[in-house]
Design a protein around this motif. Structure first.
Motif, PDB file in Angstrom:
ATOM      1  N   ASN A 197     -73.561  23.814  95.549  1.00  0.00           N
ATOM      2  CA  ASN A 197     -73.479  25.015  96.386  1.00  0.00           C
ATOM      3  C   ASN A 197     -74.507  26.032  95.890  1.00  0.00           C
ATOM      4  O   ASN A 197     -74.355  26.611  94.823  1.00  0.00           O
ATOM      5  N   TYR A 198     -75.562  26.227  96.685  1.00  0.00           N
ATOM      6  CA  TYR A 198     -76.652  27.099  96.245  1.00  0.00           C
ATOM      7  C   TYR A 198     -76.278  28.580  96.308  1.00  0.00           C
ATOM      8  O   TYR A 198     -76.919  29.392  95.652  1.00  0.00           O
ATOM      9  N   ASN A 199     -75.267  28.926  97.087  1.00  0.00           N
ATOM     10  CA  ASN A 199     -74.782  30.309  97.040  1.00  0.00           C
ATOM     11  C   ASN A 199     -74.210  30.625  95.665  1.00  0.00           C
ATOM     12  O   ASN A 199     -74.449  31.692  95.101  1.00  0.00           O
ATOM     13  N   HIS A 200     -73.428  29.691  95.127  1.00  0.00           N
ATOM     14  CA  HIS A 200     -72.877  29.869  93.781  1.00  0.00           C
ATOM     15  C   HIS A 200     -74.003  30.017  92.763  1.00  0.00           C
ATOM     16  O   HIS A 200     -73.954  30.873  91.868  1.00  0.00           O
ATOM     17  N   LEU A 201     -75.014  29.179  92.899  1.00  0.00           N
ATOM     18  CA  LEU A 201     -76.148  29.224  91.975  1.00  0.00           C
ATOM     19  C   LEU A 201     -76.891  30.555  92.103  1.00  0.00           C
ATOM     20  O   LEU A 201     -77.330  31.141  91.104  1.00  0.00           O
ATOM     21  N   TYR A 202     -77.008  31.040  93.337  1.00  0.00           N
ATOM     22  CA  TYR A 202     -77.705  32.308  93.578  1.00  0.00           C
ATOM     23  C   TYR A 202     -76.951  33.470  92.945  1.00  0.00           C
ATOM     24  O   TYR A 202     -77.550  34.371  92.346  1.00  0.00           O
ATOM     25  N   TYR A 203     -75.622  33.474  93.044  1.00  0.00           N
ATOM     26  CA  TYR A 203     -74.835  34.551  92.442  1.00  0.00           C
ATOM     27  C   TYR A 203     -74.971  34.532  90.925  1.00  0.00           C
ATOM     28  O   TYR A 203     -75.049  35.586  90.288  1.00  0.00           O
ATOM     29  N   PHE A 204     -74.994  33.327  90.335  1.00  0.00           N
ATOM     30  CA  PHE A 204     -75.202  33.232  88.884  1.00  0.00           C
ATOM     31  C   PHE A 204     -76.585  33.751  88.509  1.00  0.00           C
ATOM     32  O   PHE A 204     -76.744  34.532  87.558  1.00  0.00           O
TER      33      PHE A 204
END
Length: 313
Positions: A5-12
């Motif tokens: 999930n790239y949204n999760h990666l973006y938030y990190f």
């Protein structure tokens, strides 16, 4: 590995870039609880903790540092792609420039307009703020370039470059009646209007006063050069401005030049991300020679080389 999930990666990635969950949440227009929850889901997916707490701050774990290196390259590349796409909207190249508010607006406009053609192929958008705020926006790909009074520290801002465009001496002005003592001793006779001490010129002035054993009374400090000048034209205080347009100031009212010095220099730097050297306006500014402009040999109010009149401050 199955889907990530790239949204999760973006938030990190944003949390690590901003230094805290709260700052990342503000930038993402989300609640801190949402950001924290998404990072936890990413940790579950990767099978390890991405942050460790050190005192009251979060630090990336060994896994977090590894993930951030890849995420930083991924999202930086995606921003670069968006920049290139956005440049060509409506058959125009967008050119978003931040101008440090401490700089002379006449000089800044003269530099920028030297790179803007008259055929409408480049759409210039200018934004004014402090050096620090503009650097943050540049790092977040919200700006293409910055004009500022000091260079960037590449050790703290990886991927950003700066080039010095020129410098000029500083003059001191005030409305009549004039101080009685010679310059610079006369600076002790009247209250001063000076650039804010967090600006490069403000710091220079503070050191120069100490070197000259001056103890002037400071009436006001201004981050905005144009506002400082406006106060000077309606006040009994002494104010400073770049020497190259002293003649223009002298015709704006009952104002006199009381002294000038080359010990103090207003410096102009262009700051940009390394990838932005491909932008035609950035390349034009970096390749141009502004020696005549900063030496006063070129009329600062003259029509620019591309045929567009500069904006007055």
């Amino acid at each position: 590995m199955s889907h990530l999930n790239y949204n999760h990666l973006y938030y990190f990635w944003m949390t690590q870039k901003k230094g805290s969950v709260t700052a990342a949440a503000d930038a993402l227009f989300l609640t801190p609880q949402t950001v924290t929850g998404q990072i936890r889901l990413l940790e579950q997916r990767l099978g390890g903790r991405l942050f460790k707490r050190k005192g009251r701050r979060l630090e990336a774990s060994e896994l977090g540092q590894l993930v951030f290196q890849y995420a930083d390259r991924m999202f930086s590349l995606s921003y670069e792609m968006l920049d290139i796409v956005n440049y060509r909207k409506e058959n125009q190249l967008l050119f978003d420039v931040g101008v440090a508010d401490a700089l002379s607006k006449r000089l800044a406009s003269r530099v920028l307009l030297s790179a803007i053609p008259t055929d409408g192929s480049i759409h210039l958008r200018c934004f004014e703020s402090t050096h620090e705020m503009l650097l943050e926006q540049l790092s977040e790909h919200k700006l293409d370039m910055i004009l500022s009074d000091c260079p960037v520290d590449s050790a703290q801002h990886a991927g950003l470059l700066s080039k010095k465009l020129g410098e000029c001496g500083i003059s001191f002005f005030c409305k009549t009646p004039l101080p009685q003592k010679p310059f610079p001793a006369c600076l002790n006779e009247r209250k001063l209007l000076i650039p804010g001490r967090r600006t490069a010129m403000g710091r220079q002035l503070t050191r120069w006063f100490e070197e000259k054993a001056l103890r002037p009374q400071i009436l006001g400090e201004f981050d905005d050069a144009a506002l400082m000048k406006a106060f000077g034209l309606f006040n009994q205080g002494i104010f400073v401005a770049p020497s190259i347009y002293k003649h223009e100031i002298l015709v704006e009212g009952d104002v006199a030049l009381i002294g000038e010095t080359q010990d103090l220099k207003e410096e102009y730097y262009v700051i940009f991300a390394e990838r932005m050297i491909q932008h035609p306006a950035v390349k034009m500014i970096c390749d141009s020679d502004y020696t005549a402009l900063f030496s006063g040999e070129e009329d600062i109010t003259a029509v620019s080389a591309v045929g567009t009149a500069p904006i007055a401050c």
